[in-house]
Design a protein around this motif. Structure first.
Motif, PDB file in Angstrom:
ATOM      1  N   ASN A   1      37.241  32.718  79.916  1.00  0.00           N
ATOM      2  CA  ASN A   1      36.636  32.042  78.769  1.00  0.00           C
ATOM      3  C   ASN A   1      36.492  32.916  77.535  1.00  0.00           C
ATOM      4  N   ASN A   2      37.254  34.031  77.478  1.00  0.00           N
ATOM      5  CA  ASN A   2      37.251  34.858  76.276  1.00  0.00           C
ATOM      6  C   ASN A   2      37.825  34.041  75.121  1.00  0.00           C
ATOM      7  N   PRO A   3      37.128  33.982  73.980  1.00  0.00           N
ATOM      8  CA  PRO A   3      37.632  33.159  72.870  1.00  0.00           C
ATOM      9  C   PRO A   3      38.956  33.648  72.293  1.00  0.00           C
ATOM     10  N   GLU A   4      39.265  34.956  72.477  1.00  0.00           N
ATOM     11  CA  GLU A   4      40.544  35.486  72.003  1.00  0.00           C
ATOM     12  C   GLU A   4      41.615  35.336  73.075  1.00  0.00           C
ATOM     13  N   GLN A   5      42.877  35.398  72.660  1.00  0.00           N
ATOM     14  CA  GLN A   5      43.979  35.245  73.598  1.00  0.00           C
ATOM     15  C   GLN A   5      44.509  36.612  74.038  1.00  0.00           C
ATOM     16  N   PRO A   6      44.952  36.723  75.287  1.00  0.00           N
ATOM     17  CA  PRO A   6      45.467  38.004  75.769  1.00  0.00           C
ATOM     18  C   PRO A   6      46.821  38.329  75.149  1.00  0.00           C
ATOM     19  N   VAL A   7      47.162  39.592  75.202  1.00  0.00           N
ATOM     20  CA  VAL A   7      48.469  40.028  74.724  1.00  0.00           C
ATOM     21  C   VAL A   7      49.489  39.821  75.850  1.00  0.00           C
ATOM     22  N   ILE A   8      50.733  39.564  75.492  1.00  0.00           N
ATOM     23  CA  ILE A   8      51.809  39.358  76.453  1.00  0.00           C
ATOM     24  C   ILE A   8      52.677  40.617  76.497  1.00  0.00           C
ATOM     25  N   VAL A   9      52.926  41.123  77.705  1.00  0.00           N
ATOM     26  CA  VAL A   9      53.779  42.306  77.881  1.00  0.00           C
ATOM     27  C   VAL A   9      54.903  41.949  78.857  1.00  0.00           C
ATOM     28  N   ILE A  10      56.142  42.082  78.426  1.00  0.00           N
ATOM     29  CA  ILE A  10      57.298  41.763  79.270  1.00  0.00           C
ATOM     30  C   ILE A  10      58.199  42.990  79.320  1.00  0.00           C
ATOM     31  N   ASP A  11      58.360  43.513  80.535  1.00  0.00           N
ATOM     32  CA  ASP A  11      59.148  44.739  80.719  1.00  0.00           C
ATOM     33  C   ASP A  11      58.705  45.823  79.755  1.00  0.00           C
ATOM     34  N   ASP A  12      57.372  45.988  79.664  1.00  0.00           N
ATOM     35  CA  ASP A  12      56.722  47.029  78.862  1.00  0.00           C
ATOM     36  C   ASP A  12      56.877  46.848  77.355  1.00  0.00           C
ATOM     37  N   VAL A  13      57.356  45.687  76.931  1.00  0.00           N
ATOM     38  CA  VAL A  13      57.439  45.375  75.507  1.00  0.00           C
ATOM     39  C   VAL A  13      56.328  44.392  75.181  1.00  0.00           C
ATOM     40  N   VAL A  14      55.526  44.706  74.149  1.00  0.00           N
ATOM     41  CA  VAL A  14      54.367  43.899  73.791  1.00  0.00           C
ATOM     42  C   VAL A  14      54.788  42.781  72.835  1.00  0.00           C
ATOM     43  N   TYR A  15      54.349  41.558  73.179  1.00  0.00           N
ATOM     44  CA  TYR A  15      54.582  40.384  72.334  1.00  0.00           C
ATOM     45  C   TYR A  15      53.226  39.810  71.959  1.00  0.00           C
TER      46      TYR A  15
ATOM     47  N   ALA B   1      45.352  41.156  79.172  1.00  0.00           N
ATOM     48  CA  ALA B   1      46.805  41.178  78.997  1.00  0.00           C
ATOM     49  C   ALA B   1      47.492  40.478  80.156  1.00  0.00           C
ATOM     50  N   ILE B   2      48.608  39.839  79.862  1.00  0.00           N
ATOM     51  CA  ILE B   2      49.498  39.249  80.855  1.00  0.00           C
ATOM     52  C   ILE B   2      50.747  40.131  80.896  1.00  0.00           C
ATOM     53  N   VAL B   3      51.010  40.712  82.052  1.00  0.00           N
ATOM     54  CA  VAL B   3      52.124  41.657  82.176  1.00  0.00           C
ATOM     55  C   VAL B   3      53.152  41.083  83.148  1.00  0.00           C
ATOM     56  N   ILE B   4      54.386  40.986  82.692  1.00  0.00           N
ATOM     57  CA  ILE B   4      55.477  40.440  83.499  1.00  0.00           C
ATOM     58  C   ILE B   4      56.561  41.494  83.624  1.00  0.00           C
ATOM     59  N   THR B   5      57.020  41.700  84.848  1.00  0.00           N
ATOM     60  CA  THR B   5      58.172  42.563  85.094  1.00  0.00           C
ATOM     61  C   THR B   5      59.292  41.693  85.643  1.00  0.00           C
ATOM     62  N   LEU B   6      60.441  41.735  84.978  1.00  0.00           N
ATOM     63  CA  LEU B   6      61.582  40.927  85.402  1.00  0.00           C
ATOM     64  C   LEU B   6      62.345  41.627  86.516  1.00  0.00           C
TER      65      LEU B   6
END
Length: 887
Positions: A731-745, A782-787
């Motif tokens: 319920n954090n009012p801010e949105q998390p950062v997206i990280v895909i293969d160590d690249v921040v979006y 943060a949401i971290v995704i590794t492909l």
């Protein structure tokens, strides 16, 4: 959710409505030369012909626990007749928390049984106040006050490793200290534990910081001036290397202040011989206050004594005089006295007063001495937009009476109309159902034992003895765990009362328990103190204001527009919509405005590939999809802040049943990522591996039941999705950062819809200190995704092609009920702790109005409460409550 995303009214119906509007417009210009009565009739014919919808949800029980399902049947009925003949084939249902965040949104498709489904409550759902909201796309043309809304208590005895309680210590008249205690479920205190807190007032953070618990597991937070009315909450969260915990406390109203609103009968307070004044007293928490007091004139003379009679409502009679003013001194049950001024007395006006005794309605029309009788005066009345009477009034006989059998059951709206069609005075009157259907429920035995078969014979007839037919649902609950709330909103109170009124109606079920004189009197108080109603009729000879921005959703569509290289409309451009896994292929072409619409049918989580070209096959175009704009959520009723002690035994039962059915245990320990056995190269991120990281990978990820990364993220514990694609953690009012293969979006949640879960090696959720490695960008997690090795992030789609994942309809679910038809099953050691023993969203009555249902009792031998709700084919609303297995 505009017209492009749904099917519209058919052309013949729309032509009829436009014709009616033109007809009324032309009549209104020359009304003095026309038949006034024909003009009024035309106005109401239009209101009746425009399709209007109401939605009510029948739930299987009044409260729930985490790990359970909320079973519901949706009744989408014609708002005028209450018949089940609406054209919409889809409804939207939402589970919303007290902070107005959508926990889950479901689209339900009508099938042969109607609208029915269930919300699955996750075992990690925080205990607290929630509400269910429901509406159709066509209902979005109305104000949100007329959506279905129902407050719910949801407890949690599964995710209870850490328990927190709050108490308030008063320091002076307006200042308090909040004392919050943290213990384990075995009553061990969390001492010397760092707690982060935020104090929020009307959505704004007023104070924040850290506290360490003392030896009793307590922290203290000083609260500011609490006298002004406001919405206040305290959010606490563990800042601890071992445990993860977060809870929101909603602060009660600390003031005993109250307010009184006065409602002169007919509208305005006029200088007439006598006028009834209704009133309603409410506390700062929005709930009723019982009061008593004295009425004074401007000279200080005591005119009368009054007191509230029910839920803060009451009435007194006044002889208002021109040039005088009036006030009251009222005292609440808390001992607080206050002065309130009545509205100013008006010198000009005409007022309508009514009394409803037994079956007779009497009316009287009064005017002030300085007011002339209009050239023509009409008394009209309608029920939910259907005209019932249209009666000319003779100035020499400004009173009369009528039988209430002239009107349909529910709220009837009376109005005085002058020759210009203006509403001079108004009054609401409730017409009770004096001919209810006769229902009979006969069990095959007087009492039942453990796991014993029950057979119920159900029969329903109307007041003439003829069998009834319609749409009905039935719920049977165990009295040991559940006791029905007779005062709560139900299908009768909702469709006949609360769905046609704005504002909060406290304890609406009360008004339908009996039809004695006291109940009907308090119901009339309700009519006088709720002046807002569904139809805003200011003038009956001008066209009614119709909002048709949102259309009737008969089927599912995907729509949008195509823009060319320089932003111009692409005419006759081919469009192809694909969902390969669902084997959906649809094509169309754009119109002269570059717009397109594709008719299709799809379930939730379906991802489409939309491809567009110019007429000559050029791919350099931009595709703009019409995305639904869901209305902002807000509750219709205030939440009560009392502790839900009545749920304690029920929640223990719910927990045991959850574990019995194979539910996973929930712990508040921070997850530790074990990497020693993982051999796949490139499957780790430089950001993951901390103790505050939750990770899924391998087979668990593949079996997660999600198609895209966005779907998978939305199912992570503590993650909620609002406004279509906004992601929030805890319920954090801010949105998390997206990280895909160590690249921040950053600010690019749409990229998650481009990644298939089959291409992912791992998905991690970073919180607290673990997200701090990302700096200020990781403040919301943060949401971290590794492909997977060899898989690359899909490039941004080229012009002329996009992916789109709309809200599709949810698969239907079936209520499970065990059978104990063999000795082995009956003697099985596995416990049966069902609180909802039987649920059927489609109770089928045969041609004789009869039905037989069979089920097996649980381990409990307590009495069982049966509730049947529904509407018959003529729109009569039905509800029957009966208890069996009484011992």
């Amino acid at each position: 959710m505009k017209s492009k995303t749904t099917f519209s009214i058919n052309q013949s119906s729309m032509a009829f409505l436009i014709g009616m509007l033109l007809c009324i417009s032309s009549v209104s210009i020359t009304v003095s030369a026309q038949n006034m009565q024909d003009t009024i009739i035309a106005h109401f014919n239009l209101l009746e012909k425009v399709p209007q919808e109401k939605l009510y949800l029948h739930l299987d029980k009044p409260f729930y626990g985490a790990g359970e399902k909320i079973w519901f049947k949706g009744y989408l009925v014609n708002a005028v007749t209450h018949q089940d003949n609406t054209q919409s084939n889809f409804i939207i249902t939402e589970l919303v928390n007290r902070s107005d965040s959508i926990i889950e949104r479901r689209k339900i498709r009508r099938d042969s049984l109607g609208f029915h489904n269930a919300f699955s409550l996750p075992p990690t759902l925080p205990a607290g106040d929630y509400y269910l909201r429901g509406y159709s796309n066509w209902m979005l043309n109305q104000e949100p006050e007329f959506f279905y809304s129902h407050n719910l208590k949801i407890g949690n005895s599964i995710d209870n490793t850490i328990v927190s309680t709050i108490e308030y210590q008063q320091e002076d008249e307006t200042h308090y200290t909040a004392k919050i205690k943290f213990t384990s479920n075995t009553q061990e205190t969390f001492n010397n534990t760092t707690i982060r807190y935020r104090y929020i007032e009307n959505g704004k953070v007023e104070d924040k910081g850290k506290r360490k618990t003392d030896e009793n597991g307590l922290i203290s937070i000083s609260l500011p001036d609490l006298k002004p009315a406001a919405t206040r909450q305290i959010i606490v969260e563990f800042d601890d290397p071992q445990y993860i915990y977060k809870k929101t406390f909603y602060l009660p109203s600390f003031t005993k202040d109250f307010d009184i609103k006065f409602f002169p009968e007919g509208g305005a307070l006029l200088a007439v011989p006598h006028q009834n004044i209704a009133f309603k007293a409410q506390g700062a928490d929005g709930l009723s206050k019982e009061i008593e007091g004295f009425l004074f004139n401007s000279q200080g003379d005591t005119l009368t004594v009054f007191r509230s009679e029910h839920d803060g409502m009451g009435i007194f009679t006044l002889n208002p005089s021109d040039g005088n003013s009036y006030y009251v001194i009222a005292k609440s049950g808390d001992g607080i006295s206050k002065r309130f001024n009545l509205p100013a007395v008006e010198q000009q006006g005409i007022t309508l007063s009514m009394t409803h005794y037994k079956k007779e309605i009497r009316y009287e029309i009064q005017k002030t001495s300085t007011t002339e009788w209009p050239e023509r005066l009409f008394l009209i009345a309608h029920t939910r937009g259907k005209l019932a009477i249209l009666q000319p009034i003779n100035a020499n006989r400004p009173f009369g009476r009528m039988n209430d059998s002239l009107f349909h059951v529910g709220i009837t709206h009376f109005m005085l109309i002058d020759q210009q069609g203006n509403a001079l005075s108004e009054r609401l009157v409730f017409i009770p159902d004096r001919n209810p259907h006769q229902w009979q429920i006969l069990p095959d035995k007087p009492t039942y034992g453990k796991r014993e078969k029950v057979s119920l014979q159900i029969a329903a007839k109307d007041h003439n003895g003829s069998p009834i037919e319609g749409s009905f649902s039935i719920s049977i609950t165990d009295r040991r765990s559940i006791r029905p709330d007779s005062l709560a909103d139900n299908i009768v109170s909702n469709l006949l009362l609360t769905s046609d009124l704005k504002g909060y109606v406290e304890n609406p079920g009360y008004y339908f328990l009996h039809q004695d004189l006291r109940t009907l009197r308090t119901l009339d108080f309700l009519m006088m103190t709720h002046g807002w109603r569904r139809h805003h009729i200011k003038n009956v000879v001008t066209p009614p204001s119709l909002n048709l921005a949102n259309y009737i959703e008969k089927g599912q569509t995907i729509s949008g527009r195509i823009k060319g290289f320089f932003g111009g409309n692409v005419k006759k451009g081919p469009i192809c919509v694909l969902a390969p896994k669902q084997k959906i292929v649809a094509t169309t072409t754009t119109d002269e405005k570059g717009e397109f619409i594709v008719n299709t049918s799809f379930k939730d989580s379906t991802t489409f590939l939309v491809q567009a070209r110019t007429k000559r096959g050029f791919a350099g175009v931009d595709i703009e999809i019409d995305t639904p704009k869901y209305p902002a959520a807000s509750p219709k009723s205030p939440f009560r802040n009392e502790a839900a002690t009545f749920m304690e035994d029920y929640l223990l039962n719910t927990r045991d049943q959850y574990y019995m059915e194979g539910g996973m245990r929930v712990y508040n320990l921070k997850e530790v990522l074990v990497t020693g056995s993982r051999k796949k190269p490139g499957s780790e991120s430089i950001y993951t591996g901390g103790i505050n990281t939750y990770t899924i990978e391998g087979d668990k990820l593949e079996n997660y039941g999600a198609q895209t990364a966005f779907d998978a993220v939305s199912r992570l514990p503590g993650v909620s999705v609002t406004n279509g694609n906004e992601i929030h953690i805890r319920n954090n009012p801010e949105q998390p950062v997206i990280v895909i293969d160590d690249v921040v979006y950053e600010d690019d949640n749409d990229i998650l819809t481009m990644i298939q879960t089959s291409d992912m090696s791992s998905l991690s959720l970073l919180r607290g200190a673990d997200a701090a490695i990302l700096g200020s960008r990781g403040a919301a997690g943060a949401i971290v995704i590794t492909l997977k090795e060899g898989k690359d992030l899909p490039a941004k789609p080229a012009r002329g092609i996009i992916t789109y994942t709309p809200l599709g309809y949810s698969d239907s679910v079936e209520f499970y009920q065990p059978t104990y038809d063999t000795p082995e099953k009956k003697n099985a050691r596995r416990s049966d702790l069902r609180s909802t023993i039987y649920w059927n969203p489609a109770l089928q009555l045969n041609a004789e109005g009869k039905a037989t249902i069979e089920y097996y009792t649980p381990d409990s031998t307590a009495p069982e409460d049966i509730i049947i709700e529904g509407v018959d084919k003529n729109g009569k609303v039905c509800r029957i409550v009966q208890t069996i297995n009484n011992r």
